[in-house]
Design an enzyme around this catalytic site. Structure first.
Site, PDB file in Angstrom:
ATOM      1  N   GLU A 155       2.346   5.091  -0.322  1.00 41.17           N
ATOM      2  CA  GLU A 155       1.984   6.484  -0.086  1.00 41.17           C
ATOM      3  C   GLU A 155       2.714   7.306  -1.142  1.00 41.17           C
ATOM      4  O   GLU A 155       3.851   6.989  -1.509  1.00 41.17           O
ATOM      5  CB  GLU A 155       2.385   6.933   1.323  1.00 41.17           C
ATOM      6  CG  GLU A 155       1.660   6.209   2.434  1.00 41.17           C
ATOM      7  CD  GLU A 155       0.148   6.329   2.349  1.00 41.17           C
ATOM      8  OE1 GLU A 155      -0.352   7.421   2.012  1.00 41.17           O
ATOM      9  OE2 GLU A 155      -0.537   5.325   2.627  1.00 41.17           O
ATOM     10  N   ASP A 197       0.857  -1.191   0.000  1.00 36.89           N
ATOM     11  CA  ASP A 197       0.000   0.000   0.000  1.00 36.89           C
ATOM     12  C   ASP A 197       0.892   1.239   0.000  1.00 36.89           C
ATOM     13  O   ASP A 197       1.353   1.675   1.048  1.00 36.89           O
ATOM     14  CB  ASP A 197      -0.935   0.005   1.211  1.00 36.89           C
ATOM     15  CG  ASP A 197      -2.026   1.056   1.065  1.00 36.89           C
ATOM     16  OD1 ASP A 197      -2.985   0.810   0.314  1.00 36.89           O
ATOM     17  OD2 ASP A 197      -1.911   2.120   1.707  1.00 36.89           O
ATOM     18  N   HIS A 253      -3.278   6.188   6.948  1.00 28.00           N
ATOM     19  CA  HIS A 253      -2.490   6.767   5.854  1.00 28.00           C
ATOM     20  C   HIS A 253      -0.992   6.593   6.046  1.00 28.00           C
ATOM     21  O   HIS A 253      -0.219   7.142   5.264  1.00 28.00           O
ATOM     22  CB  HIS A 253      -2.839   8.237   5.618  1.00 28.00           C
ATOM     23  CG  HIS A 253      -4.313   8.473   5.438  1.00 28.00           C
ATOM     24  ND1 HIS A 253      -5.038   7.874   4.430  1.00 28.00           N
ATOM     25  CD2 HIS A 253      -5.190   9.210   6.157  1.00 28.00           C
ATOM     26  CE1 HIS A 253      -6.310   8.248   4.535  1.00 28.00           C
ATOM     27  NE2 HIS A 253      -6.426   9.052   5.577  1.00 28.00           N
ATOM     28  N   ASP A 281      -2.600   1.431  -6.636  1.00 26.78           N
ATOM     29  CA  ASP A 281      -1.193   1.262  -6.265  1.00 26.78           C
ATOM     30  C   ASP A 281      -0.350   0.785  -7.440  1.00 26.78           C
ATOM     31  O   ASP A 281       0.731   1.322  -7.698  1.00 26.78           O
ATOM     32  CB  ASP A 281      -1.067   0.275  -5.100  1.00 26.78           C
ATOM     33  CG  ASP A 281      -1.636   0.843  -3.818  1.00 26.78           C
ATOM     34  OD1 ASP A 281      -0.906   1.568  -3.121  1.00 26.78           O
ATOM     35  OD2 ASP A 281      -2.825   0.595  -3.536  1.00 26.78           O
ATOM     36  N   ASP A 290      -1.367   0.911   7.089  1.00 28.45           N
ATOM     37  CA  ASP A 290      -2.446   0.553   6.170  1.00 28.45           C
ATOM     38  C   ASP A 290      -2.255  -0.874   5.657  1.00 28.45           C
ATOM     39  O   ASP A 290      -3.203  -1.663   5.595  1.00 28.45           O
ATOM     40  CB  ASP A 290      -2.496   1.518   4.978  1.00 28.45           C
ATOM     41  CG  ASP A 290      -3.189   2.838   5.325  1.00 28.45           C
ATOM     42  OD1 ASP A 290      -3.734   2.956   6.441  1.00 28.45           O
ATOM     43  OD2 ASP A 290      -3.186   3.750   4.478  1.00 28.45           O
TER      44      ASP A 290
END
Length: 342
Positions: A129, A127, A286, A227, A291
């Site tokens: 960012e 996941d 986040h 993603d 996550d």
């Protein structure tokens, strides 16, 4: 970052989704995974549709019919008798009880040379960012700033390992205040981080050290399509490297969750999935690693409830496509270092 990713995805015109809606409906380095000398249990490959004529599936179908007629209180009592988790909405509890009987029958069947229900030895949750603005302009290029991975052993149903690295952005090296507040990633963290190609090399080494794709069969799992289809796709172009082969197919857990529990797409956000399963978010929302861990908890609960998580999306020629449930089940290929586009 799931809600923010949805907003990004809605504005994206560069990545096209297959229009075959019918397919969708079907469809810091740690220690080694296993102690020295110990390997994961070996299981047979996935079963073809014709295998469902095996008598064990008739027994499972009869048990499922009985469970479907049970009330919520009857389900809770039966789960408690079996010392199983009693949390979740009625449909979740039904799936859990069905899974218990299904696993009992399949374990007995496997001991007699019959079918099993495990596709992969390990599932690797990712996941990302990425850089962002509060109101992203249409030409904004999102760059990955955190690359986390959480590894699930599908045989022991446990999180067994994790990886995390921050990434130095190239096009927009200065993070917005909105991005810092949303992700918790500070300017100092990315300033001291490696650029993406070097981080990807560390990811590849981490996967290779755990013999994924060679000794063990594995698959990538994400929370949505963004993603891989957007963030990794754009990042590879920015970094002038080819898209990694091992990340070209993945399990979109939102699709799997919706199809398995028979719920609409509006009920497949991370927070909603956790709530419906009777779970609470753990960690900082986040944060890529937190996550990923919470997504892994959902995946584990789904496996415990009898879901056969399998690849359902892929990238082909820069386009996002669905993988139908009728497609052969294959693990991700052995990871290799990224190649330059030049």
């Amino acid at each position: 970052m799931d809600e923010h990713k949805e907003n990004i995805h809605a504005k994206d015109v560069n990545v096209k989704m297959s229009n075959t809606r019918g397919e969708e409906e079907k469809a810091k380095p740690c220690s080694r995974i296993c102690p020295a000398g110990e390997s994961a249990p070996q299981v047979s490959p996935s079963q073809s549709n014709s295998d469902f004529s095996h008598p064990v599936y008739k027994e499972i179908a009869l048990a499922n019919g009985h469970i479907n007629r049970m009330s919520k209180e009857e389900l809770r009592i039966k789960l408690a008798e079996l010392k199983l988790d009693t949390r979740g909405v009625k449909d979740v509890m039904k799936k859990r009880l069905k899974s218990h009987y299904k696993k009992q029958k399949l374990m007995q069947s496997a001991a007699e040379g019959g079918p099993t229900d495990t596709y992969y030895d390990y599932i690797c949750v990712v996941d990302f960012e990425a850089t962002c603005e509060e109101d992203n302009p249409s030409d904004f290029h999102h760059e990955i700033i955190e690359f986390p991975m959480v590894l699930i052993n599908t045989h022991t149903l446990q999180i067994v390992d994790s990886f995390q690295a921050y990434v130095k952005p190239e096009l927009n090296p200065q993070l917005s205040d909105f991005c810092v507040k949303l992700t918790g990633i500070t300017q100092k963290m990315v300033d001291e981080a490696d650029p993406f190609p070097e981080v990807l090399q560390r990811v590849v080494a981490w996967l290779q050290e755990r013999e994924l794709g060679t000794k063990y069969k594995y698959a990538i799992l994400t929370d949505g399509a963004w993603d891989m289809s957007k963030f990794l796709n754009i990042q590879c172009r920015i970094s002038r490297i080819r898209y990694p082969q091992f990340a070209k197919k993945w399990i979109n857990i939102r699709k799997s969750y919706g199809n398995f529990y028979k719920v609409p797409r509006t009920q497949t956000k991370l927070s909603t999935m956790l709530e419906k399963l009777g779970l609470k978010y753990e960690g900082r929302p986040h944060s890529g690693l937190d996550d990923s861990r919470n997504i892994a908890r959902i995946a584990l609960r789904m496996l415990q409830d009898g879901c056969q998580l399998r690849v359902n999306e892929r990238m082909h020629a820069g386009q996002l496509l669905s993988v139908p449930s009728s497609a052969p089940v294959e693990g991700a290929p052995p990871p290799h270092n990224p190649r330059s586009r030049d």
